[in-house]
Design a protein around this motif. Structure first.
Motif, mmCIF file in Angstrom:
data_model
loop_
_atom_site.group_PDB
_atom_site.id
_atom_site.type_symbol
_atom_site.label_atom_id
_atom_site.label_comp_id
_atom_site.label_asym_id
_atom_site.label_seq_id
_atom_site.Cartn_x
_atom_site.Cartn_y
_atom_site.Cartn_z
ATOM 1 N N ASP B 10 19.079 -9.693 136.540
ATOM 2 C CA ASP B 10 18.727 -8.457 137.221
ATOM 3 C C ASP B 10 18.443 -7.354 136.211
ATOM 4 O O ASP B 10 17.433 -6.660 136.277
ATOM 5 C CB ASP B 10 19.884 -8.045 138.143
ATOM 6 C CG ASP B 10 19.471 -6.901 139.029
ATOM 7 O OD1 ASP B 10 18.325 -6.924 139.498
ATOM 8 O OD2 ASP B 10 20.294 -5.994 139.244
ATOM 9 N N ARG B 11 19.366 -7.244 135.216
ATOM 10 C CA ARG B 11 19.184 -6.205 134.205
ATOM 11 C C ARG B 11 17.901 -6.436 133.420
ATOM 12 O O ARG B 11 17.118 -5.505 133.179
ATOM 13 C CB ARG B 11 20.352 -6.229 133.212
ATOM 14 C CG ARG B 11 21.654 -5.871 133.828
ATOM 15 C CD ARG B 11 22.214 -4.566 133.289
ATOM 16 N NE ARG B 11 23.359 -4.201 134.098
ATOM 17 C CZ ARG B 11 24.576 -4.735 133.932
ATOM 18 N NH1 ARG B 11 24.779 -5.626 132.974
ATOM 19 N NH2 ARG B 11 25.572 -4.380 134.711
ATOM 20 N N SER B 12 17.683 -7.726 133.018
ATOM 21 C CA SER B 12 16.520 -7.970 132.169
ATOM 22 C C SER B 12 15.238 -7.743 132.956
ATOM 23 O O SER B 12 14.226 -7.310 132.409
ATOM 24 C CB SER B 12 16.562 -9.374 131.592
ATOM 25 O OG SER B 12 16.931 -10.277 132.585
ATOM 26 N N PHE B 13 15.303 -7.996 134.251
ATOM 27 C CA PHE B 13 14.152 -7.726 135.118
ATOM 28 C C PHE B 13 13.811 -6.236 135.057
ATOM 29 O O PHE B 13 12.657 -5.846 134.875
ATOM 30 C CB PHE B 13 14.513 -8.137 136.545
ATOM 31 C CG PHE B 13 13.361 -8.096 137.481
ATOM 32 C CD1 PHE B 13 12.455 -9.134 137.523
ATOM 33 C CD2 PHE B 13 13.186 -7.024 138.322
ATOM 34 C CE1 PHE B 13 11.396 -9.103 138.387
ATOM 35 C CE2 PHE B 13 12.131 -6.979 139.191
ATOM 36 C CZ PHE B 13 11.233 -8.023 139.227
ATOM 37 N N THR B 14 14.860 -5.435 135.181
ATOM 38 C CA THR B 14 14.646 -3.987 135.060
ATOM 39 C C THR B 14 14.069 -3.650 133.702
ATOM 40 O O THR B 14 13.140 -2.841 133.593
ATOM 41 C CB THR B 14 15.986 -3.260 135.236
ATOM 42 O OG1 THR B 14 16.618 -3.777 136.402
ATOM 43 C CG2 THR B 14 15.784 -1.776 135.384
ATOM 44 N N ALA B 15 14.598 -4.320 132.671
ATOM 45 C CA ALA B 15 14.135 -4.021 131.314
ATOM 46 C C ALA B 15 12.665 -4.342 131.155
ATOM 47 O O ALA B 15 11.931 -3.598 130.493
ATOM 48 C CB ALA B 15 14.959 -4.801 130.296
ATOM 49 N N VAL B 16 12.235 -5.453 131.766
ATOM 50 C CA VAL B 16 10.819 -5.821 131.661
ATOM 51 C C VAL B 16 9.954 -4.727 132.271
ATOM 52 O O VAL B 16 8.938 -4.317 131.707
ATOM 53 C CB VAL B 16 10.554 -7.174 132.349
ATOM 54 C CG1 VAL B 16 9.063 -7.426 132.473
ATOM 55 C CG2 VAL B 16 11.185 -8.297 131.563
ATOM 56 N N GLY B 17 10.365 -4.226 133.425
ATOM 57 C CA GLY B 17 9.606 -3.157 134.070
ATOM 58 C C GLY B 17 9.525 -1.926 133.196
ATOM 59 O O GLY B 17 8.444 -1.400 132.938
ATOM 60 N N PHE B 18 10.711 -1.494 132.682
ATOM 61 C CA PHE B 18 10.714 -0.338 131.786
ATOM 62 C C PHE B 18 9.840 -0.620 130.578
ATOM 63 O O PHE B 18 9.094 0.237 130.130
ATOM 64 C CB PHE B 18 12.137 -0.035 131.317
ATOM 65 C CG PHE B 18 12.901 0.824 132.276
ATOM 66 C CD1 PHE B 18 12.539 2.153 132.447
ATOM 67 C CD2 PHE B 18 13.948 0.312 132.999
ATOM 68 C CE1 PHE B 18 13.229 2.949 133.325
ATOM 69 C CE2 PHE B 18 14.647 1.104 133.891
ATOM 70 C CZ PHE B 18 14.288 2.417 134.053
ATOM 71 N N GLY B 19 9.969 -1.868 130.078
ATOM 72 C CA GLY B 19 9.193 -2.248 128.895
ATOM 73 C C GLY B 19 7.712 -2.071 129.120
ATOM 74 O O GLY B 19 7.021 -1.498 128.280
ATOM 75 N N SER B 20 7.215 -2.504 130.285
ATOM 76 C CA SER B 20 5.766 -2.411 130.464
ATOM 77 C C SER B 20 5.310 -0.972 130.572
ATOM 78 O O SER B 20 4.231 -0.625 130.103
ATOM 79 C CB SER B 20 5.285 -3.193 131.684
ATOM 80 O OG SER B 20 6.320 -3.723 132.387
#
Lengths: 388, 448
Positions: B10-20
């Motif tokens: 869940d966290r990494s999913f959020t991170a991917v979004g922030f990352g993009s």
């Protein structure tokens, strides 16, 4: 509805005051006014018809002069020769290549960003993220082209290997790390005893982690060894085009995600799903057709872009060796039209002039079809979602 | 899957979004930073005496007395250099023919390099092209040219497997044993005395016309051309777009015809920009013959068609966002529908419509492909307002392409290209920022 009723009433009340003839005149004026409005509104449709008509009319002479076969099957592009050769296969291939490349880069990033904007970011942050995307969309394509040609291409040419390696590490390392965690977790899930499970899970984590690191390092070192002969190549253009397509993809998919109602999200949370699970398993499927429409629009943006590919693709009409080699110079339809018209417009009427219109027609037809498809998709999604 | 992993996912999913989103912001920075930095360098830079001479001779600007004094000071060092050249030429005459030939072939490039560095040497014919009349006008270019003067660039082809490598040979070493050998350290040491670099603010870059196809001078013709094209496009597209939007929102009834009109609108929005160029060429120039050949009028019409769908959409949204109560109140007071639209709905929707208009104006200013065949020329002076119906114009977007890819001295005038890109990008971004600002104000107002 209500306003029209009001209008009708006012019209009726007017009947008591105004004579029949004057009322007739008023009605006539109203009809005339509305038809002028309609005429202006249909101006767009007329323009679309005209575009199709005039591009086709100038494209047909080419096919009359040269036939269809050469255009689609040969990759010998020597329009200035005598007789000229007009094989556009390599050019069509080049267009497809950069479009595919930019799609592969921009679609995952665009969808992730759209999800982040619609579901993850708090409203206060979103207010600042949106202008960034709008500014990215607003930068003129020639400025992107200039960047690609003057800054990015020399950089790729001199530092190509290291740049590729760093890009690989930054992009692949987090995903591989995640994959390692998930795989070791899944493999150890069957074991009953919690203590042993943790031990085995840790062991698997280390083993897979080392494997993944070795893989990362190996691919990285291979990439670092690559020497890029020319900086103006398909990779350069694909990267720049992906940033140009991003804003379209983000904004249209965000609309699609927003269209999925609160109820679906709340239902999923109530069942105990995490936010990621809710998004991946519930919201994305519900919004998938809207996102597909976004992807189509993004692809069209990349396919129809002229200045970046003209300036930074190298403009060499051949199919790369091997076919997936993104580090070679290519040539696209749009760049060919833009670049060759300068020499061809003195020879209006020749095959050399009309072949460019044939290319324009090809682009026009592709964009028309994909637009229709994406529009249908959006309409269907709206119907499905409103039906629920 | 156990809960811990699900949380990590869940966290990494959020991170991917922030990352993009971060990637997008970084991309914007990476693209804009060099453009802004180098673009500012076209106005603020260290200019040399040659720059001031150029300004005085070509544009009649600058303090004459000051210039005479500076030139006199520079002349002291120039005389030394010229003297060394003369001495070497005299020495050449005394050499044996073979040796003389050998030195002569090396001496030619030295003279040329020196000439590009500090300007025409005495005894040469006056050059026809302005670019040969002056030395380096920018100090950082002068330093580059100084290196070219001191060292000869050679290419190493010895290893056929790798790309040829560039290496430098000192010119001084080649003239060992002659009187010319003193020239190189002298020029290296006294170049600042000859060229007299000084921090310069050259606002004329934005308001001057170009001299000798952008080698010197400014970009005013391009700025003006862009202005004419964009404003011309708005003159055609804005009224049409707003009227069409009024029709779509207030008069159109759902039905087959209406859906075709809407499809046409989105089709027009998706047509590749280069196809607009082809259409403009085939229709406005070859069929309607609005002008003999390329003209601002033809370009504006083509751009107008291109931005029409954007304006219609923005205007539609603005009209639809006007609260229904406004309209109902007006109608209930006995006003007619047309009157309601003109006096209530359009004024309320105006800021929104203007926002769309401003964004479209930026798009029209930045677009290149539609004007290539219809309006743009590479070189030309600023045109008068009366000429817009008949003559083509240089425009920022087209000239950026032209200077960067087709100009014969593209690498020499990077600063002009950067300056143009910065001018274009700031025009477009300022328009967009004002639109964003306007929209924020509207949404605040609508919220009450």
């Amino acid at each position: 509805m209500m306003s029209e009723d009001v209008l009708k009433e006012s019209g009726r009340s007017g009947a008591f005051i105004v004579s029949a003839q004057k009322r007739k005149m008023q009605k006539l004026a109203k009809t005339a006014g509305e038809s002028i409005l309609l005429l202006i509104a249909s101006f767009v449709a007329i323009v679309v018809l005209f575009i199709f008509y005039f591009v086709t009319v100038d494209a047909i002479p080419y096919f009359q002069l040269q036939g269809f076969r050469e255009f689609f099957t040969s990759s010998n592009w020597y329009p200035a020769g005598d007789p000229g050769e007009f094989g556009a296969l390599a050019i069509i291939y080049g267009s497809g290549m950069v479009t595919l490349g930019s799609t592969l880069l921009s679609v995952p990033m665009g969808i992730a960003a759209a999800i982040c904007l619609s579901d993850i970011l708090p409203f206060s942050v979103r207010q600042y993220a949106k202008p960034v995307i709008e500014m990215l969309a607003a930068i003129p394509s020639v400025a992107f082209g200039f960047f690609a040609l003057v800054i990015f291409a020399p950089l790729l040419q001199t530092q190509g290997g290291p740049i590729l390696m760093w890009a690989w590490w930054i992009l692949a390392a987090p995903f591989l790390l995640l994959a390692v965690i998930v795989i070791s977790d899944l493999l150890s899930a069957k074991i009953e005893d919690p203590k042993r499970r943790q031990q085995i899970s840790m062991f698997l984590l280390v083993v897979f982690g080392v494997g993944a690191l070795a893989f990362l390092y190996w691919v990285g070192s291979v990439l670092q060894g690559i020497e890029i002969i020319t900086g103006t190549n398909a990779l350069n253009v694909s990267i720049i085009l992906s940033f140009m397509a991003l804003p379209t993809i983000v904004s249209v998919s965000e609309d699609a995600l927003q269209a999925v109602g609160r109820e679906l999200r709340e239902g999923s949370y109530a069942l105990g799903a995490t936010r990621a699970e809710t998004i991946v398993k519930t919201i994305l499927p519900a919004a998938s057709s809207g996102i597909l429409a976004a992807v189509i629009l993004g692809v069209m943006r990349a396919l129809g872009e002229t200045m970046v590919v003209w300036m930074a693709s190298g403009n060499s009409s051949h199919i790369p060796e091997p076919w997936f080699n993104y580090l070679e110079a290519i040539r696209t339809l749009t760049a060919t039209i833009a670049g060759d018209m300068g020499e061809a417009d003195q020879v209006t009427g020749s095959a050399r002039y009309h072949v460019l219109f044939a290319m324009g027609l090809l682009l026009l037809v592709i964009s028309f079809i994909s637009n229709l498809v994406s529009e249908r998709i959006v309409v269907r999604q709206r119907k499905i979602l409103s039906g629920q | 899957m156990n809960l811990g992993t699900r949380k990590i996912l869940d966290r990494s999913f959020t991170a991917v979004g922030f990352g993009s989103i971060a990637v997008m912001g970084i991309a914007l920075l990476i693209v804009l930073a060099p453009i802004i930095y180098n673009g500012i360098g076209s106005v603020f830079f260290t200019g040399t005496l040659e720059h001031r001479n150029m300004l005085f001779n070509e544009f009649g600007r600058g303090d004459k007395e000051e210039l005479v004094k500076e030139n006199a000071a520079s002349e002291v060092y120039r005389k030394q250099i010229y003297g060394m050249l003369d001495a070497f030429e005299a020495e050449l005459e005394t050499m044996e023919p073979e040796k003389k030939q050998d030195y002569l072939s090396k001496y030619g490039p030295v003279r040329t390099a020196l000439q590009t560095l500090i300007g025409p040497l005495p005894g040469e014919e006056t050059a026809i092209l302005t670019r040969y009349k002056y030395g380096q006008t920018r100090w950082e270019k002068a330093e580059e040219k100084l290196h070219e003067f001191l060292y000869e660039a050679k290419w190493d082809y010895s290893n056929p497997d790798v790309m040829a490598k560039e290496y430098f040979v000192s010119r001084a070493a080649e003239f060992e044993g002659t009187s010319l050998v003193k020239l190189f350290p002298y020029v290296e040491k006294h170049l600042p005395d000859v060229l007299r670099p000084r921090f310069t603010v050259y606002w004329g870059f934005l308001t001057d016309s170009s001299v000798d196809s952008h080698i010197f001078g400014g970009i005013w013709p391009e700025i003006q051309g862009t202005f004419f094209l964009a404003v011309g496009a708005m003159l055609f597209a804005f009224p049409l777009g707003v009227i069409a939007a009024v029709y779509f929102t207030e008069y159109a009834r759902e039905g087959f015809f209406n859906s075709i009109l809407r499809s046409a609108n989105s089709t027009l929005a998706g047509v590749p920009s280069i196809v607009f160029g082809l259409f403009g060429l085939a229709f406005f120039i070859n069929t309607l013959k609005v002008s003999e050949s390329k003209s601002v009028l033809a370009g504006s019409l083509t751009l107008a068609i291109m931005i029409l769908p954007t304006i219609i959409r923005a205007a539609e949204e603005a009209i639809l966002s006007v609260p229904k109560t406004y309209k109902e109140a007006s109608l209930s007071l006995g006003s007619t529908k047309w009157n309601t639209i003109m006096t209530v709905i359009l004024p309320a929707a105006l800021p929104g419509i203007l926002t769309g208009g401003v964004i479209s104006l930026g798009r029209a200013a930045g677009e290149t492909a539609p004007i290539i065949f219809t309006a743009a020329v590479s070189v030309g002076s600023a045109i008068g307002l009366a000429d817009v119906f008949s003559s083509p114009t240089p425009a920022l977007s087209w000239n950026i392409y032209n200077l960067a890819s087709e100009h014969e001295a593209a690498a020499e005038i990077r600063h002009v290209q950067y300056g143009m890109v910065l001018a274009l990008v700031s025009i477009v971004l300022l328009l967009n920022l004002s639109a964003i600002f306007l929209r924020a104000r509207i949404s605040k107002k609508l919220k009450g």
